[in-house]
Design an enzyme around this catalytic site. Structure first.
Site, mmCIF file in Angstrom:
data_model
loop_
_atom_site.group_PDB
_atom_site.id
_atom_site.type_symbol
_atom_site.label_atom_id
_atom_site.label_comp_id
_atom_site.label_asym_id
_atom_site.label_seq_id
_atom_site.Cartn_x
_atom_site.Cartn_y
_atom_site.Cartn_z
ATOM 1 N N TRP A 102 -5.111 6.820 4.026
ATOM 2 C CA TRP A 102 -4.102 5.910 3.465
ATOM 3 C C TRP A 102 -4.252 4.514 4.021
ATOM 4 O O TRP A 102 -4.114 3.523 3.289
ATOM 5 C CB TRP A 102 -2.700 6.485 3.657
ATOM 6 C CG TRP A 102 -2.528 7.689 2.786
ATOM 7 C CD1 TRP A 102 -2.423 8.990 3.188
ATOM 8 C CD2 TRP A 102 -2.527 7.716 1.354
ATOM 9 N NE1 TRP A 102 -2.340 9.811 2.094
ATOM 10 C CE2 TRP A 102 -2.403 9.062 0.962
ATOM 11 C CE3 TRP A 102 -2.624 6.747 0.357
ATOM 12 C CZ2 TRP A 102 -2.369 9.462 -0.383
ATOM 13 C CZ3 TRP A 102 -2.590 7.137 -0.979
ATOM 14 C CH2 TRP A 102 -2.469 8.467 -1.333
ATOM 15 N N ASP A 171 3.358 1.339 6.505
ATOM 16 C CA ASP A 171 3.444 2.335 5.435
ATOM 17 C C ASP A 171 4.055 3.584 6.068
ATOM 18 O O ASP A 171 3.410 4.284 6.840
ATOM 19 C CB ASP A 171 2.033 2.619 4.901
ATOM 20 C CG ASP A 171 2.026 3.732 3.849
ATOM 21 O OD1 ASP A 171 3.106 4.311 3.579
ATOM 22 O OD2 ASP A 171 0.945 4.021 3.308
ATOM 23 N N LYS A 195 8.560 12.129 -0.709
ATOM 24 C CA LYS A 195 8.368 13.065 0.406
ATOM 25 C C LYS A 195 9.697 13.315 1.109
ATOM 26 O O LYS A 195 10.309 14.346 0.936
ATOM 27 C CB LYS A 195 7.312 12.529 1.363
ATOM 28 C CG LYS A 195 5.976 12.355 0.633
ATOM 29 C CD LYS A 195 4.995 11.561 1.418
ATOM 30 C CE LYS A 195 3.878 11.020 0.557
ATOM 31 N NZ LYS A 195 3.039 12.046 -0.043
HETATM 32 C C1 LIG Z 1 0.898 7.536 3.758
HETATM 33 C C2 LIG Z 1 0.848 7.349 2.281
HETATM 34 N N1 LIG Z 1 0.747 6.112 1.762
HETATM 35 C C3 LIG Z 1 0.696 5.907 0.446
HETATM 36 C C4 LIG Z 1 0.748 6.946 -0.458
HETATM 37 C C5 LIG Z 1 0.672 6.657 -1.925
HETATM 38 O O1 LIG Z 1 1.924 6.820 -2.479
HETATM 39 P P1 LIG Z 1 2.171 6.733 -4.044
HETATM 40 O O2 LIG Z 1 1.613 7.980 -4.632
HETATM 41 O O3 LIG Z 1 3.667 6.639 -4.138
HETATM 42 O O4 LIG Z 1 1.505 5.507 -4.544
HETATM 43 C C6 LIG Z 1 0.860 8.246 0.017
HETATM 44 C C7 LIG Z 1 0.912 9.385 -0.919
HETATM 45 O O5 LIG Z 1 0.814 10.525 -0.581
HETATM 46 C C8 LIG Z 1 0.900 8.455 1.422
HETATM 47 O O6 LIG Z 1 0.999 9.692 1.923
#
Ligand SMILES: Cc1ncc(COP(=O)(O)O)c(C=O)c1O
Length: 358
Positions: A102, A171, A195
């Protein structure tokens, strides 16, 4: 009603009482004669929900009016480019830590907009971890420092946050509101809702308002944090149902208590890690000091055994244990709403599985 133990990484398990409340008032929201799904985002019923969702967030994170709470669309992934678009001025550098999938995605998008310094890189290390505060090589005068508080795929989590001079951006998609922390030390926090916060459909953004002033005038209106701050996340039609569910979830967190939830989260994770550490058959994939309380990851001696483990667990109503497709293995996502009984059931299954296959 047969509810399984849902270990999915997201969308993920929600508190049953929240789902039941939404169900009870789904067709006729509080005597309005219509569903909240059908209500105007500027109407009386929805407005009260919107304001409560914002107020609950302020209260739970203990932040004042110098912060804005925003509900934005496009998931956490859209925040990856929006952050540098708004906060990274011309000629400036932003510091990023690379801790895994991520963080790497955030870095890739940020590079489209300016100079990026990788302040620490352990993104490809196995066992997986997040950087320690001491190893960060920060840029003097950086526009901000970006971290990923919990790497959902690898199962590594920051336990102590850095305190850089530059604004700290995080994030927190997979661990927001799972533990108390000092939100006042952050410039911007963002999280996909699906989540710990509610169903999919929005990103929660908490931003120190003064930072939004940095955005160049040339940015499209919808891409400016300033627009959403000035319009209280109602510049356009907001994701009303997701925000309604988020409001119910934040009510539930307030009622349960963030400290209590955190204690329970630590206990749940510790029980599972103890089961993993108690035998050589299972092998945790994250460095012990960085082990996530939200996403517990481990391997078995062979991939065929992992496939068998996942299939047999599912037959026992332990669903969603397959590791992310990019890394394989086993992942148990055990967010706030995941019950202790599910951990006990999984641990007992792990013991049985090892006896039969070890
Ligand atoms: C730590 C993290 N950042 C970003 C995201 C991306 O999120 P989204 O699917 O809402 O764009 C996720 C998705 O699992 C994630 O776990």
């Amino acid at each position: 009603m047969a509810r399984v133990f849902n270990f999915s990484a997201g969308p993920a398990v929600l508190p049953l009482e929240v789902i039941e409340e939404a169900q009870r008032e789904l067709a006729d929201y509080q005597g309005s004669g219509m569903s909240i799904l059908e209500s105007s985002h500027r109407g009386r019923e929805y407005s009260a929900i919107h304001e409560e969702a914002i107020a609950n967030t302020h209260e739970l994170l203990n932040i004042g009016d110098d912060y804005a709470v925003l509900f934005m669309q496009g998931g956490a992934s859209t925040q990856f480019p929006l952050i540098p678009m708004n906060l990274l001025g011309e000629g400036q550098t932003a510091d990023y830590t690379n801790s895994g999938t991520w963080a790497a995605k955030a870095i890739k998008e940020a590079r489209l907009f300016g100079n990026i310094n990788i302040a620490a890189d352990c993104g490809k290390e196995i066992p997986t971890r997040v950087p320690s505060v001491d190893e960060l090589k920060l840029t003097p005068g950086a526009a901000y420092l970006h971290i990923t508080s919990n790497e959902t795929i690898s199962g590594a989590q920051w336990k102590t946050f850095p305190e850089p001079e530059a604004p700290l951006v995080a994030d927190m998609s997979s661990d927001i509101l799972s533990r108390p922390f000092d939100a006042g030390k952050f410039g911007l926090i963002y999280a996909g809702a699906q989540k710990n916060l509610g169903p999919a459909g929005m990103a929660l953004v908490i931003i120190r308002k003064e930072l939004a002033e940095r955005a160049p005038e040339s940015l499209p209106t919808m891409f400016k944090y300033k627009t959403h701050i000035e319009n209280n996340s109602l510049f356009n039609t907001c994701p009303t149902f997701t925000i309604y569910m988020y409001m119910l979830v934040t009510r539930w967190i307030k009622k349960t208590g963030l400290d209590n939830l955190h204690k329970r989260n630590v206990e749940k994770a510790a029980k599972l890690y103890a089961a993993i550490d108690g035998t050589d058959f299972y092998r945790g994939t994250a460095v012990a000091e960085c082990r996530s309380d939200m996403n517990v990851t481990w391997r078995l001696p062979a991939e065929e055994l992992e496939a068998k483990f996942i299939a047999e667990a599912a037959e026992q109503n332990l669903k969603g244990l397959k590791g992310h497709r990019s890394v394989g293995g086993i992942r148990a996502s055990i967010y706030n709403a995941f019950p202790m009984e599910g951990i006990d059931a999984l641990v007992s299954f792990m013991e049985d599985f090892e006896r039969a296959n070890g």
